[in-house]
Write an enzyme that holds these catalytic residues in place. Structure first.
Site, PDB file in Angstrom:
ATOM      1  N   ALA A  68       1.021   3.446   3.198  1.00 44.52           N
ATOM      2  CA  ALA A  68       1.539   2.620   4.294  1.00 44.52           C
ATOM      3  C   ALA A  68       3.038   2.392   4.126  1.00 44.52           C
ATOM      4  O   ALA A  68       3.800   2.457   5.101  1.00 44.52           O
ATOM      5  CB  ALA A  68       0.786   1.292   4.330  1.00 44.52           C
TER       6      ALA A  68
ATOM      7  N   THR B 262      10.630  -2.690  -6.638  1.00 48.22           N
ATOM      8  CA  THR B 262       9.276  -2.534  -6.082  1.00 48.22           C
ATOM      9  C   THR B 262       9.321  -1.584  -4.887  1.00 48.22           C
ATOM     10  O   THR B 262      10.133  -1.758  -3.979  1.00 48.22           O
ATOM     11  CB  THR B 262       8.724  -3.894  -5.594  1.00 48.22           C
ATOM     12  OG1 THR B 262       9.054  -4.880  -6.541  1.00 48.22           O
ATOM     13  CG2 THR B 262       7.222  -3.829  -5.399  1.00 48.22           C
TER      14      THR B 262
ATOM     15  N   ASP C   9       7.761   4.724  -3.377  1.00 46.14           N
ATOM     16  CA  ASP C   9       7.287   4.954  -1.999  1.00 46.14           C
ATOM     17  C   ASP C   9       8.458   5.278  -1.077  1.00 46.14           C
ATOM     18  O   ASP C   9       8.322   6.083  -0.149  1.00 46.14           O
ATOM     19  CB  ASP C   9       6.523   3.731  -1.484  1.00 46.14           C
ATOM     20  CG  ASP C   9       5.239   3.507  -2.256  1.00 46.14           C
ATOM     21  OD1 ASP C   9       4.712   4.486  -2.815  1.00 46.14           O
ATOM     22  OD2 ASP C   9       4.777   2.358  -2.312  1.00 46.14           O
TER      23      ASP C   9
ATOM     24  N   GLY D 145       0.886  -1.180   0.000  1.00 43.77           N
ATOM     25  CA  GLY D 145       0.000   0.000   0.000  1.00 43.77           C
ATOM     26  C   GLY D 145       0.908   1.211   0.000  1.00 43.77           C
ATOM     27  O   GLY D 145       1.861   1.281   0.762  1.00 43.77           O
TER      28      GLY D 145
ATOM     29  N   ASN E 117       5.440   9.890 -10.460  1.00 44.28           N
ATOM     30  CA  ASN E 117       6.476   9.259 -11.289  1.00 44.28           C
ATOM     31  C   ASN E 117       6.229   9.623 -12.759  1.00 44.28           C
ATOM     32  O   ASN E 117       5.322  10.406 -13.086  1.00 44.28           O
ATOM     33  CB  ASN E 117       6.528   7.740 -11.046  1.00 44.28           C
ATOM     34  CG  ASN E 117       5.274   7.014 -11.551  1.00 44.28           C
ATOM     35  OD1 ASN E 117       4.461   7.575 -12.278  1.00 44.28           O
ATOM     36  ND2 ASN E 117       5.133   5.750 -11.176  1.00 44.28           N
TER      37      ASN E 117
HETATM   38  P1  ATP Z   1       7.613   1.818  -8.042  1.00 43.95           P
HETATM   39  O1  ATP Z   1       6.283   1.846  -8.743  1.00 43.95           O
HETATM   40  O2  ATP Z   1       8.507   0.684  -8.422  1.00 43.95           O
HETATM   41  O3  ATP Z   1       7.528   2.011  -6.572  1.00 43.95           O
HETATM   42  P2  ATP Z   1       7.953   4.464  -9.122  1.00 43.95           P
HETATM   43  O4  ATP Z   1       7.730   4.356 -10.597  1.00 43.95           O
HETATM   44  O5  ATP Z   1       6.879   5.077  -8.311  1.00 43.95           O
HETATM   45  O6  ATP Z   1       8.434   3.078  -8.535  1.00 43.95           O
HETATM   46  P3  ATP Z   1      10.586   5.402  -9.723  1.00 43.95           P
HETATM   47  O7  ATP Z   1      10.573   6.693 -10.429  1.00 43.95           O
HETATM   48  O8  ATP Z   1      10.793   4.171 -10.546  1.00 43.95           O
HETATM   49  O9  ATP Z   1       9.279   5.301  -8.834  1.00 43.95           O
HETATM   50  O10 ATP Z   1      11.744   5.390  -8.618  1.00 43.95           O
HETATM   51  C1  ATP Z   1      11.770   6.281  -7.521  1.00 43.95           C
HETATM   52  C2  ATP Z   1      13.193   6.580  -7.161  1.00 43.95           C
HETATM   53  O11 ATP Z   1      13.875   5.356  -6.859  1.00 43.95           O
HETATM   54  C3  ATP Z   1      14.015   7.207  -8.281  1.00 43.95           C
HETATM   55  O12 ATP Z   1      13.865   8.613  -8.264  1.00 43.95           O
HETATM   56  C4  ATP Z   1      15.422   6.748  -7.948  1.00 43.95           C
HETATM   57  O13 ATP Z   1      15.999   7.609  -6.972  1.00 43.95           O
HETATM   58  C5  ATP Z   1      15.208   5.388  -7.306  1.00 43.95           C
HETATM   59  N1  ATP Z   1      15.389   4.307  -8.299  1.00 43.95           N
HETATM   60  C6  ATP Z   1      14.415   3.607  -8.928  1.00 43.95           C
HETATM   61  N2  ATP Z   1      14.932   2.692  -9.778  1.00 43.95           N
HETATM   62  C7  ATP Z   1      16.280   2.807  -9.682  1.00 43.95           C
HETATM   63  C8  ATP Z   1      17.396   2.150 -10.290  1.00 43.95           C
HETATM   64  N3  ATP Z   1      17.224   1.175 -11.199  1.00 43.95           N
HETATM   65  N4  ATP Z   1      18.651   2.545  -9.931  1.00 43.95           N
HETATM   66  C9  ATP Z   1      18.836   3.524  -9.025  1.00 43.95           C
HETATM   67  N5  ATP Z   1      17.823   4.187  -8.413  1.00 43.95           N
HETATM   68  C10 ATP Z   1      16.571   3.839  -8.725  1.00 43.95           C
END
Ligand code: ATP
Length: 343
Positions: free
Chosen positions: A76, A286, A290, A73, A219
């Site tokens: 959470a 994953t 968050d 979540g 994102n």
């Molecule tokens: P999720 O749905 O998987 O929780 P999201 O799409 O909401 O992710 P992302 O933009 O993919 O969020 O990632 C959030 C942050 O995590 C990025 O700004 C970065 O700092 C870090 N991050 C994510 N993937 C990577 C990666 N492959 N290598 C390094 N940092 C990463």
């Protein structure tokens, strides 16, 4: 509710944010007096993950390899991260009258999160994500929001004292959009620093979702839906952030870009800035978003003297740490695991 509607003009505390400066002294003073660091309002979901060689076809039964239940979540997860970093957190949410709900509340208690405003629904189950992962790593997910959708305006009003006593409130959208809207209005009414994690992003959102929160955090794909601009890299993210500030009247916008870090900008008219991440070999991304948002809430609430630019860099670092370990909350670093002097 009429008196709760906050116009942009009267909107709380400050109208313009300088990215390379600490936030104004009156915000700082106001925040330090608060009893709770962060109040999270949003989704509680239990992740139920089954691993199998290949997905069953419709009507077929398969024997898989392994099952794992995990705490999930969005709101959470964010609360768990902020608590692990040492923030005093409260959660406003709903669970079902079932084992998953009780387990989640015990889990929050073990993290020191205030659960007084988590209500139990008798008509729906605790939110659950049924996740299938095949041997190639591909996943199929069905999310049942369950009790999260039973949240009412009265739940928010019952939590109003908690919201008002918090330095910052974080609102997520794994609940009825009208309840989220009401929560934003209540946060605005009390001039509490408000962070919106607009995820999942609905097709249409009231203008209050953009102009009331102090921070609008999304994102790439959510930024694309919100703006109609295809966000695929830092340059397109800057365009989308500018669109959100200039056309939608957001105050500060932060767009995360996975391995490319994040872009942020504000209505102070300055540049939109790209913060890259350190290159790492990700194990499991994953919950990275968050981790970022939980860290953002932590630094935003507890360190108003830090420039936004410094905060975004720290959030990228925390989120990047989380992709180096498997699991969602299990991969989030605790304060002790951070490098010396990080906080
Ligand atoms: P999720 O749905 O998987 O929780 P999201 O799409 O909401 O992710 P992302 O933009 O993919 O969020 O990632 C959030 C942050 O995590 C990025 O700004 C970065 O700092 C870090 N991050 C994510 N993937 C990577 C990666 N492959 N290598 C390094 N940092 C990463």
């Amino acid at each position: 509710e009429g008196n709760l509607l906050i116009s942009r003009k009267s909107s709380p505390v400050h109208s313009s944010v300088a990215l390379d400066q600490p936030r104004p002294q009156e915000i700082f003073d106001n925040m330090l007096e608060k009893k709770i660091d962060i109040c999270f309002i949003g989704g509680i979901i239990m992740d139920m993950t089954s691993y199998m060689d290949a997905f069953p076809k419709p009507g077929e039964t398969k024997v898989g390899h392994r099952f794992e239940a995990g705490y999930g979540g969005k709101a959470a997860n964010q609360a768990a991260l902020a608590a692990k970093l040492g923030a005093k957190c409260a959660m406003v949410a709903r669970v079902g009258d079932d084992a998953n709900g009780r387990s989640y509340i015990d889990h929050f208690r073990s993290l020191g999160i205030n659960v007084n405003n988590i209500r139990t629904s008798d008509k729906s189950s605790t939110g659950a994500a049924n996740i299938w992962v095949d041997d190639s790593g591909m996943n199929c997910i069905c999310v049942i929001l369950g009790a999260n959708l039973d949240m009412t305006k009265q739940d928010i009003l019952d939590a109003e004292d908690t919201i008002a006593a918090s330095a910052a409130v974080v609102i997520g959208l794994e609940l009825d959009i009208d309840i989220a809207h009401f929560a934003i209005q209540i946060a605005g009414k009390h001039k509490v620093q408000c962070l919106l994690n607009a995820a999942p992003m609905p097709k249409d959102m009231h203008e209050d979702f953009f102009c009331i929160p102090d921070v609008f955090n999304v994102n790439e794909s959510e930024a694309s839906i919100a703006t109609g601009i295809a966000v695929t890299d830092a340059e397109s993210a800057k365009l989308a952030a500018r669109h959100l500030v200039e056309k939608k009247h957001c105050k500060t916008v932060i767009i995360t870009l996975g391995e490319n870090g994040a872009v942020f900008g504000s209505n102070d008219g300055a540049q939109f800035v790209h913060v890259p991440t350190d290159p790492v070999k990700a194990v499991d991304t994953t919950g990275a978003g968050d981790a970022f948002c939980g860290a953002l809430a932590f630094f935003w609430a507890k360190y108003p003297d830090l420039p936004v630019e410094t905060i975004v860099k720290k959030c990228c670092d925390v989120a990047t740490m989380s992709v180096l370990k498997p699991g969602t909350q299990a991969s989030f670093p605790s304060r002790e695991e951070l490098p010396e002097g990080f906080i």
